[in-house]
Scaffold this active site. Structure first.
Site, PDB file in Angstrom:
ATOM      1  N   LYS A 127       0.820  -1.222   0.000  1.00 15.95           N
ATOM      2  CA  LYS A 127       0.000   0.000   0.000  1.00 15.95           C
ATOM      3  C   LYS A 127       0.849   1.265   0.000  1.00 15.95           C
ATOM      4  CE  LYS A 127      -2.222  -1.122   3.801  1.00 15.95           C
ATOM      5  NZ  LYS A 127      -1.848  -2.520   4.047  1.00 15.95           N
ATOM      6  N   THR A 128       1.850   1.301   0.870  1.00 11.35           N
ATOM      7  CA  THR A 128       2.645   2.527   0.996  1.00 11.35           C
ATOM      8  C   THR A 128       3.394   2.834  -0.294  1.00 11.35           C
ATOM      9  OG1 THR A 128       2.903   2.224   3.378  1.00 11.35           O
ATOM     10  CG2 THR A 128       4.490   3.659   2.282  1.00 11.35           C
ATOM     11  N   GLU A 171      -3.336   6.087   1.450  1.00 11.11           N
ATOM     12  CA  GLU A 171      -3.210   4.690   1.831  1.00 11.11           C
ATOM     13  C   GLU A 171      -4.316   4.387   2.831  1.00 11.11           C
ATOM     14  OE1 GLU A 171      -0.018   1.953   4.331  1.00 11.11           O
ATOM     15  OE2 GLU A 171       0.664   3.707   3.231  1.00 11.11           O
TER      16      GLU A 171
END
Length: 465
Positions: A127-128, A171
Site C-alpha cells: 500500500k505505501t 493509503e
C-alpha cells in the site's frame, strides 16, 4: 453522493478547529495531523516517545508532549485515536468526561476526504509504495492532490501534503475495518491475504471487507485490481465479473508487464494495454514487487485520463520510501538496508529484491511483529527465509499485544528451514553483538520488521565501528 454517513457532531476540519491526537507519532496519525495543521487547525498530540514525525509536527506549529497528557485534551473540539489505543487510556477518558467527540484514525480520514475525490490504495502488502508511486505519477501529469501515506516519501518531504485540487491519494487501512467508512472515487487493491484476523476472525470476513471496499467505487474502470493475486482475482471475478481493470504480469492483466528487466538499482518492463505494446516502465529501485506496484499506479493514472508519458515520468522519479528497502549506508564495508516487511509474502518478495541488489552474502535481521500474526502465520514464517546466508532472529515486537503462550521467536527458530545459518538474538543489544561477530565486508544486511529493529542499524551507523 456519499454511500456512508459520517459520524454526527464532528466539526468540518478547517481553521478554528482544535484536534488532539493520541499516539501522534505513528506514521498514519502524524500524516493526518500534518494535513489538519495545513488546513489551519490547532493540533495537539502526545505519544510515548518523540520521533522524526513529532519533530516535524512541532516545527509546523503543533503542541506535542511525551507520555499520557489528559490536560492537553482540554479545549479540543475533536480527539483522534488509533485502534491500538484502549478505551481506558487517560486521554480518551478525559475526552469522554468533557463530552468531546473521539473518533478512530480511519474515521478522520473519511471526514478529511468528504468533499474530495479519494484515490484509495488498499491491500495486505504494497500500500505505501503504491500510494507513493501514484502520488508522484499524478503530480507529474498535472494534478495537485492531497497526499496521505504510511511512510515518508522524500519527494514530498514527509508522509503527507496538502494539495490544491479535488483529489486525495491515501493509503487506506484494512486492519481495523475503518477503510469501509471511506467513499473512494478510485481504488487500487494490491492483494488480499490472511492478515489482521484478530479483527476479522476469519479469512472469509476479511475478503468480504475488501469486496465491500471495491464495491464502493461506482465506475468499473476505476477499480484497479492486481490479477497476480489469486485471492483478489477470484474475489473480483466472482463479485464484479469483468467490471474492473486487472493489472500485473499474468496474462489476465489488461495492463500487463512483460519483458521484465531487473538490475541492481532499477527494475523495468514493457507495458501492454489489452495485449498491444504501449510503453516502457522503469523505476529506480530493485524488486519485481516494486515493479508490480508501479504497474498498478500506472493503470490508475490511465483510468483518470492522464497522459501515459507524464505518468511514466512521475514513476521514474520514485527512488523509494523510507523503510521500504531503504539503503541506510555502509558499516564495516557492509551495506545496511531497512525494510518494513512483516508478513511472509512481503518477506519473500523483499528477499528476491535483496538477491537482485546484493553482490555478496545476504544477511537478514528479522523481528516478528505481533504475537497474533506470528501465531496465525507460524509455518509460513518458518519457510519464508529460504536462500538467506545468515538469519538473525530477534524476539517478537508486541505492538501493544499481550503475549500468547508458546508463541515466541525462539520457538520459531526451531522450525525455520532453508537458511544456511540462524542465530537467536532476543534483544536489540544481542542483535548488535551478533552483527559485530558475523558481518564481513561486502555483505548486505537487511533489517526486516514493523517494530523497532532498525534502531540497531542506525546505532551501528552512528558509532561507525
Amino acid at each position: 453522493m456519499r454511500k456512508h454517513e459520517l459520524e454526527p457532531g464532528i466539526p468540518v476540519i478547517g481553521p478554528g478547529v482544535s484536534i488532539h491526537f493520541i499516539g501522534v507519532g505513528g506514521i498514519g496519525m502524524s500524516g493526518l495531523a500534518r494535513v489538519c495543521l495545513e488546513r489551519g487547525c490547532r493540533v495537539t498530540g502526545a505519544d510515548a516517545r518523540l520521533n522524526r514525525q513529532t519533530e516535524l509536527l512541532s516545527e509546523g506549529g503543533a503542541t506535542i508532549r511525551v507520555g499520557a497528557q489528559p490536560d492537553l485534551v482540554v479545549g479540543s473540539d475533536l480527539v483522534v485515536y488509533s485502534s491500538a489505543v484502549r478505551a481506558e487510556h487517560p486521554e480518551r477518558l478525559r475526552a469522554a468526561e468533557l463530552g468531546i467527540p473521539a473518533i478512530r484514525r480511519g474515521s478522520l480520514l473519511a471526514h478529511l476526504t468528504r468533499d474530495l475525490a479519494l484515490l484509495g490504495v488498499a491491500g495486505t502488502h504494497g500500500k505505501t509504495t503504491t500510494s507513493a508511486m501514484l502520488s508522484l505519477a499524478v503530480r507529474a501529469a498535472g494534478l495537485d492532490p492531497t497526499i496521505l501515506l504510511g511512510g515518508e516519501l522524500p519527494n514530498i518531504g514527509g508522509n503527507a501534503l496538502l494539495g490544491s485540487d479535488r483529489y486525495c491519494v491515501a493509503e487506506t487501512d484494512e486492519s481495523d475495518g475503518s477503510f469501509l467508512e471511506l467513499d473512494p472515487h478510485l481504488a487500487i487493491v494490491t492483494n488480499v491475504e490472511d492478515d489482521h484476523l484478530e479483527h476479522y476472525g476469519d479469512i472469509l470476513s476479511l475478503r468480504e471487507a475488501f469486496r465491500d471496499f471495491i464495491g464502493c467505487v461506482e465506475a468499473p474502470e476505476r477499480r484497479i485490481l492486481c490479477a497476480d493475486c489469486p485471492n483478489l482475482y477470484a474475489l473480483a471475478r466472482r463479485n464484479f465479473g469483468t467490471d474492473f481493470v486487472p493489472y500485473g504480469f499474468s496474462e489476465a492483466g489488461d495492463i500487463r508487464g512483460v519483458e521484465i528487466d531487473l538490475a541492481r538499482d532499477r527494475s523495468a518492463c514493457r507495458v501492454l494495454i489489452h495485449g498491444k505494446p504501449a510503453a516502457r516502465l522503469e523505476i529506480r529501485v530493485p524488486g519485481m514487487h516494486m515493479l508490480l506496484n508501479a504497474l498498478g499506479a500506472f493503470a490508475a493514472g490511465l483510468s483518470l485520463g492522464l497522459s501515459a508519458d507524464s505518468l511514466l515520468k512521475g514513476l521514474a522519479e520514485y527512488h523509494g520510501t523510507r523503510r521500504r528497502f531503504e539503503v541506510l549506508g555502509d558499516w564495516r564495508g557492509a551495506t545496511l538496508i531497512d525494510d518494513y516487511g512483516h508478513h511472509p509474502t512481503e518477506i519473500e518478495a523483499t528477499l528476491r529484491a535483496l538477491r537482485q541488489y546484493s553482490e555478496g552474502r545476504c544477511l537478514v535481521v528479522f523481528q516478528p511483529h505481533r504475537y497474533s500474526r506470528t501465531d496465525q502465520l507460524f509455518d509460513e514464517f518458518a519457510g519464508a527465509f529460504g536462500g538467506v546466508d545468515l538469519l538473525i532472529l530477534s524476539e517478537i515486537y508486541s505492538a501493544g499485544e499481550e503475549p500468547r503462550e508458546g508463541v515466541t521467536a525462539k520457538r520459531l527458530l526451531s522450525r525455520i528451514h532453508g537458511v544456511a545459518s540462524v542465530v537467536y538474538a532476543p534483544t536489540l543489544g544481542d542483535v548488535e553483538e551478533a552483527l559485530r561477530e558475523q558481518v564481513l565486508a561486502g555483505d548486505t544486511v537487511l533489517f526486516l520488521g514493523a517494530g523497532d529493529i532498525n534502531r540497531v542499524a542506525y546505532r551501528l551507523l552512528e558509532r561507525g565501528i
